[in-house]
Write an enzyme that holds these catalytic residues in place. Structure first.
Site, mmCIF file in Angstrom:
data_model
loop_
_atom_site.group_PDB
_atom_site.id
_atom_site.type_symbol
_atom_site.label_atom_id
_atom_site.label_comp_id
_atom_site.label_asym_id
_atom_site.label_seq_id
_atom_site.Cartn_x
_atom_site.Cartn_y
_atom_site.Cartn_z
ATOM 1 N N ASP A 1 -8.124 -2.887 -8.758
ATOM 2 C CA ASP A 1 -7.824 -2.074 -7.408
ATOM 3 C C ASP A 1 -8.655 -0.454 -8.144
ATOM 4 O O ASP A 1 -7.972 -0.016 -9.041
ATOM 5 C CB ASP A 1 -6.425 -1.981 -7.488
ATOM 6 C CG ASP A 1 -6.003 -1.208 -6.587
ATOM 7 O OD1 ASP A 1 -6.648 -0.089 -5.768
ATOM 8 O OD2 ASP A 1 -4.840 -1.352 -5.840
ATOM 9 N N CYS B 1 0.774 -1.111 -0.112
ATOM 10 C CA CYS B 1 0.059 -0.115 -0.105
ATOM 11 C C CYS B 1 0.955 1.362 0.103
ATOM 12 O O CYS B 1 1.833 1.479 -0.854
ATOM 13 C CB CYS B 1 -0.876 -0.001 1.097
ATOM 14 S SG CYS B 1 -2.251 1.236 1.275
ATOM 15 N N HIS C 1 -7.441 -3.795 -4.320
ATOM 16 C CA HIS C 1 -6.314 -3.200 -3.460
ATOM 17 C C HIS C 1 -6.206 -4.040 -2.171
ATOM 18 O O HIS C 1 -7.435 -4.411 -1.571
ATOM 19 C CB HIS C 1 -6.780 -1.712 -2.941
ATOM 20 C CG HIS C 1 -5.595 -1.017 -2.416
ATOM 21 N ND1 HIS C 1 -4.392 -0.486 -3.350
ATOM 22 C CD2 HIS C 1 -5.232 -0.752 -1.433
ATOM 23 C CE1 HIS C 1 -3.503 0.463 -2.367
ATOM 24 N NE2 HIS C 1 -4.165 0.108 -1.229
#
Length: 223
Positions: free
Chosen positions: A161, A114, A193
């Site tokens: 995502d 991330c 994601h």
């Protein structure tokens, strides 16, 4: 185990460590926007079980110490707010302090998730501290795609995502096409994601396992 690090600007921060202290390979593991929480400690322990010495710096310590968030909407908002208060240049100092805490004889890599995926890219392009870098769903990499890594890089993205469109992934691929060092890019069909985090609703076990297998093989090759 928790240790204290001191960055080059004098800032002190905590870090989670795991793995053998005489390891020949070491990793800086870079957090998501949720702090060095239970998931990140599990990630560190998994790498440690493979023989790596691991240091995971608490990047939010620049703003607030001891941050450990969950994965609800309010946690996402809080994590984004905290990330927004931190200068990327200061974050680089913190990951370099973490690298310096690895065993002196260890060949060093960096892996992030991330926000940490972007930080890992910056570690590769804005320093020469690492022999290999891996980023999982780093949303800021596309904006820095023209920066040149100092080491081989491997990147992982989810096809669906919502925060990293496939156009961004393709832009990274095109920016690095035919250049050295190489950048490997993998896209996981149907994954969103955070597909590698077992505590998130977007977790996909088979994709997480494959991405981890590729990550370990990459580090085995370059470290």
């Amino acid at each position: 185990m928790s240790i204290e690090l001191t960055a080059a600007d004098g800032h002190t921060l905590s870090a989670y460590t795991a793995g053998p202290q005489d390891a020949r390979r070491g990793l800086v593991v870079v957090q998501e926007i949720f702090g060095v929480n239970r998931h990140m400690r599990r990630v560190c322990d998994d790498f440690a079980s493979q023989g790596y010495a691991v240091v995971c710096p608490a990047l939010f310590d620049r703003t607030q110490r001891g941050v450990e968030l969950g994965y609800g909407p309010e946690d996402v908002t809080r994590g984004r707010d905290l990330r927004g208060t931190i200068d990327p240049g200061k974050t680089l100092l913190d990951i370099l302090a973490a690298a310096a805490a690895l065993p002196p004889a260890a060949k060093r890599g960096i892996v992030g998730y991330c926000w940490g995926g972007t930080v890992a890219w910056h570690g590769a392009t804005r320093s020469s501290a690492f022999a290999a870098a891996v980023g999982w769903y780093g949303g800021g990499i596309a904006a820095a795609r023209d920066e040149t890594p100092s080491c081989p890089v491997q990147l992982h993205f989810g096809e669906t995502d919502a925060s990293i469109p496939l156009a961004d992934v393709e832009a990274i691929r095109q920016a690095r096409a035919g250049k050295t060092p190489p950048v490997e890019i993998f896209v996981y069909q149907g994954a969103g994601h955070g597909f590698g985090c077992e505590e998130r609703g977007s977790y996909v076990a088979k994709d997480a396992a494959q991405a981890q297998e590729r990550t370990l093989a990459f580090f085995a090759q370059h470290l």
